[in-house]
Design a protein around this motif. Structure first.
Motif, mmCIF file in Angstrom:
data_model
loop_
_atom_site.group_PDB
_atom_site.id
_atom_site.type_symbol
_atom_site.label_atom_id
_atom_site.label_comp_id
_atom_site.label_asym_id
_atom_site.label_seq_id
_atom_site.Cartn_x
_atom_site.Cartn_y
_atom_site.Cartn_z
ATOM 1 N N VAL A 117 0.885 -1.179 0.000
ATOM 2 C CA VAL A 117 0.000 0.000 0.000
ATOM 3 C C VAL A 117 0.917 1.222 0.000
ATOM 4 C CG1 VAL A 117 -1.834 1.225 1.238
ATOM 5 C CG2 VAL A 117 -1.736 -1.280 1.322
ATOM 6 N N GLN A 118 0.699 2.151 -0.908
ATOM 7 C CA GLN A 118 1.707 3.198 -1.088
ATOM 8 C C GLN A 118 1.298 4.621 -0.718
ATOM 9 O OE1 GLN A 118 2.261 1.648 -4.828
ATOM 10 N NE2 GLN A 118 4.009 0.422 -4.201
ATOM 11 N N ARG A 119 0.052 4.791 -0.301
ATOM 12 C CA ARG A 119 -0.366 6.184 -0.025
ATOM 13 C C ARG A 119 -0.769 6.342 1.443
ATOM 14 N NH1 ARG A 119 -4.831 5.872 -4.205
ATOM 15 N NH2 ARG A 119 -5.415 7.982 -3.602
ATOM 16 N N PHE A 120 -0.152 7.327 2.098
ATOM 17 C CA PHE A 120 -0.371 7.533 3.534
ATOM 18 C C PHE A 120 -0.659 9.017 3.783
ATOM 19 C CE2 PHE A 120 0.955 8.163 7.947
ATOM 20 C CZ PHE A 120 0.568 6.993 8.588
ATOM 21 N N ILE A 121 -1.808 9.278 4.368
ATOM 22 C CA ILE A 121 -2.171 10.663 4.720
ATOM 23 C C ILE A 121 -2.112 10.748 6.242
ATOM 24 C CG2 ILE A 121 -3.902 12.506 4.451
ATOM 25 C CD1 ILE A 121 -3.323 11.306 1.739
ATOM 26 N N PHE A 122 -1.343 11.699 6.756
ATOM 27 C CA PHE A 122 -1.153 11.780 8.215
ATOM 28 C C PHE A 122 -1.809 13.018 8.817
ATOM 29 C CE2 PHE A 122 1.746 13.048 11.826
ATOM 30 C CZ PHE A 122 1.171 12.156 12.728
ATOM 31 N N SER A 123 -2.525 12.784 9.929
ATOM 32 C CA SER A 123 -3.113 13.840 10.757
ATOM 33 C C SER A 123 -2.022 14.536 11.532
ATOM 34 C CB SER A 123 -3.964 13.188 11.850
ATOM 35 O OG SER A 123 -5.243 12.959 11.525
ATOM 36 N N TYR A 250 -4.697 13.921 -4.607
ATOM 37 C CA TYR A 250 -3.340 14.393 -4.903
ATOM 38 C C TYR A 250 -2.316 13.260 -4.752
ATOM 39 C CZ TYR A 250 1.103 16.695 -3.741
ATOM 40 O OH TYR A 250 2.418 17.060 -3.668
ATOM 41 N N SER A 251 -2.490 12.427 -3.718
ATOM 42 C CA SER A 251 -1.489 11.398 -3.417
ATOM 43 C C SER A 251 -1.413 10.329 -4.504
ATOM 44 C CB SER A 251 -1.789 10.736 -2.060
ATOM 45 O OG SER A 251 -2.938 9.916 -2.149
ATOM 46 N N ARG A 252 -2.439 10.267 -5.331
ATOM 47 C CA ARG A 252 -2.460 9.283 -6.421
ATOM 48 C C ARG A 252 -1.323 9.519 -7.414
ATOM 49 N NH1 ARG A 252 -8.184 9.763 -8.706
ATOM 50 N NH2 ARG A 252 -9.023 9.381 -6.634
ATOM 51 N N THR A 253 -0.995 10.769 -7.638
ATOM 52 C CA THR A 253 -0.031 11.103 -8.694
ATOM 53 C C THR A 253 1.265 11.676 -8.128
ATOM 54 O OG1 THR A 253 -1.093 13.238 -8.851
ATOM 55 C CG2 THR A 253 -1.782 11.558 -10.445
ATOM 56 N N HIS A 254 1.438 11.594 -6.819
ATOM 57 C CA HIS A 254 2.573 12.244 -6.194
ATOM 58 C C HIS A 254 3.412 11.228 -5.429
ATOM 59 C CE1 HIS A 254 3.987 13.696 -2.228
ATOM 60 N NE2 HIS A 254 4.524 14.665 -2.942
ATOM 61 N N ALA A 255 4.728 11.414 -5.404
ATOM 62 C CA ALA A 255 5.575 10.550 -4.563
ATOM 63 C C ALA A 255 6.428 11.443 -3.665
ATOM 64 C CB ALA A 255 6.454 9.671 -5.425
ATOM 65 N N GLY A 256 6.905 10.874 -2.555
ATOM 66 C CA GLY A 256 7.672 11.677 -1.590
ATOM 67 C C GLY A 256 6.774 12.132 -0.467
ATOM 68 N N ALA A 257 7.329 12.901 0.468
ATOM 69 C CA ALA A 257 6.540 13.400 1.604
ATOM 70 C C ALA A 257 6.306 14.894 1.436
ATOM 71 C CB ALA A 257 7.268 13.130 2.912
ATOM 72 N N GLU A 258 5.061 15.297 1.537
ATOM 73 C CA GLU A 258 4.718 16.709 1.352
ATOM 74 C C GLU A 258 3.895 17.197 2.539
ATOM 75 O OE1 GLU A 258 5.933 19.427 -0.821
ATOM 76 O OE2 GLU A 258 5.713 17.709 -2.178
ATOM 77 N N ALA A 259 4.364 18.270 3.192
ATOM 78 C CA ALA A 259 3.594 18.866 4.290
ATOM 79 C C ALA A 259 2.668 19.933 3.718
ATOM 80 C CB ALA A 259 4.541 19.491 5.309
#
Ligand code: UD1
Length: 343
Positions: A117-123, A250-259
């Motif tokens: 699983v490659q997409r992680f959204i953090f609170s 957004y996370s579908r087409t993006h890699a890396g960590a973005e704040a």
């Protein structure tokens, strides 16, 4: 349609996000140990959306409990809300906060790696900006200098996620830095239900209006702000929830960590919020000026240009909407209690 796992999805922000995701047609699975929420939230989500998400009463830090969910469903992304969040309690029980909040994030990340699983959204939280930065807060500012363990857990998990994304080029991580979420779903069926005496301003005001508390303590009126009271960026929880839907896209087409900051970009003082609430509810809120609360900063609000640029999202609801919906939820809760007692 995509299947999204929400850890801590029965809580205040998680349940509102579940509602917005279901409205958009996502498949939602909730993993929550109900340590700070109750099972009836599920029926409420159903009443609002007509869909009941799948629910697992599990602790996100417990790998054995969590693994079957990853095994059984084609999860495309995780939104990780699970975590302890009381600032004062974290000062008294720091180890409990570090153990729980770090463990749950690590467990979920390890399972994601195992099940691809490659997409992680953090609170995350605006608390990571600490005491030293001057608003408006931009995502490039250095983080740290935090005054309590709760805030440090957010900071540390952000760092863990940045490293994980550096090591795994396929991982897509979005660190959503929330400003001050308030308000409730328009239905009045879900909202913020603090245990005991509320620490945060809006639930406290709502309880004063409902007659549960006799007055509000305003923590300091000698800050260097126009009316002397603290300034925050209050964002309607439904706007915030929709920010998660945008982050998922957004996370579908993006890699890396973005704040990315989720706020309105506008500062509102304690007294301005009190007066907006009075106007929305028609109820006078008695208050007294009390000493400053330790660890508070004078002013905090977001620069929201990155959210607009990357997520094509911005907050739409006004401070009046926030007050109306917080009050609506508070009244609903009181009515339900009356009905229960009369049975
Ligand atoms: C607090 C946490 C923050 C956390 C956030 C979650 C602290 C120091 N910070 O933010 O880490 O991410 O909640 O929602 O606790 N106020 C009063 N009287 C009250 C309560 C608050 O005057 O009874 C004032 C505060 O001094 C502050 C403002 O209202 O100026 C907002 O306070 P609060 O709702 O607790 O949020 P934060 O302190 O911004």
């Amino acid at each position: 349609m995509e299947t999204v796992l929400l850890t801590g999805g029965m809580g205040y922000i998680g349940s509102h996000t579940a509602v917005e995701l279901l409205k958009e047609g996502y498949e939602v699975i909730i993993a929550d140990d109900l340590s700070n929420s109750s099972a009836d939230v599920l029926d409420r989500i159903y009443a609002i959306t007509g869909t009941k998400p799948r629910f697992y009463q599990v602790n996100a830090a417990d790998k054995a409990q969590m693994e079957p969910i990853f095994k059984d469903y084609p999860i495309s992304a995780v939104i990780h809300f699970a975590g302890f969040k009381a600032v004062g309690e974290s000062v008294v029980k720091p180890l409990m906060y570090y153990r729980n909040n770090l463990d749950s994030a690590l467990t979920v990340l390890e399972l994601m790696a195992k099940y691809d699983v490659q997409r992680f959204i953090f609170s995350s939280s605006a608390t990571v900006y600490g005491e030293k930065n001057t608003p408006p807060m931009t995502e490039e500012m250095p983080t740290g200098g935090i005054t309590n363990p709760y805030g440090w857990t957010k900071y540390m998990i952000e760092e863990i996620l940045k490293d994980a994304a550096k090591a795994d080029q396929e991982l897509s991580v979005v660190l959503l830095r929330y400003f001050n979420p308030i308000g409730a779903d328009e239905s009045g069926l879900i909202g913020e239900k603090p245990n005991g005496i509320p620490n945060n301003l809006m639930p406290y005001i709502a309880q004063v209006a409902a007659g549960i508390r006799d007055h509000l303590n305003v923590f300091g009126n000698d800050y260097p702000t126009p009316d002397g009271t603290g300034i925050r960026d209050y964002i309607h929880v439904t706007d915030l929830a929709r920010g998660h839907v945008a982050a998922l896209r957004y996370s579908r087409t993006h890699a890396g960590a973005e704040a990315i900051n989720l706020g309105t970009g506008h500062g509102v003082s304690v007294l301005e919020l009190v007066h907006a609430f009075e106007k929305a509810s028609g109820i006078t809120i008695p208050y007294v000026i009390a000493p400053r609360r330790a660890g508070d900063i004078p002013e905090m609000y977001a620069d929201v240009s990155k959210a607009e640029r990357l997520l094509h999202w911005h907050a739409e609801k006004s401070i009046e909407d926030c007050c109306r919906d917080s009050w609506n939820f508070q009244k609903h809760a009181a009515d339900e209690l009356r009905v229960m007692r009369s049975k």
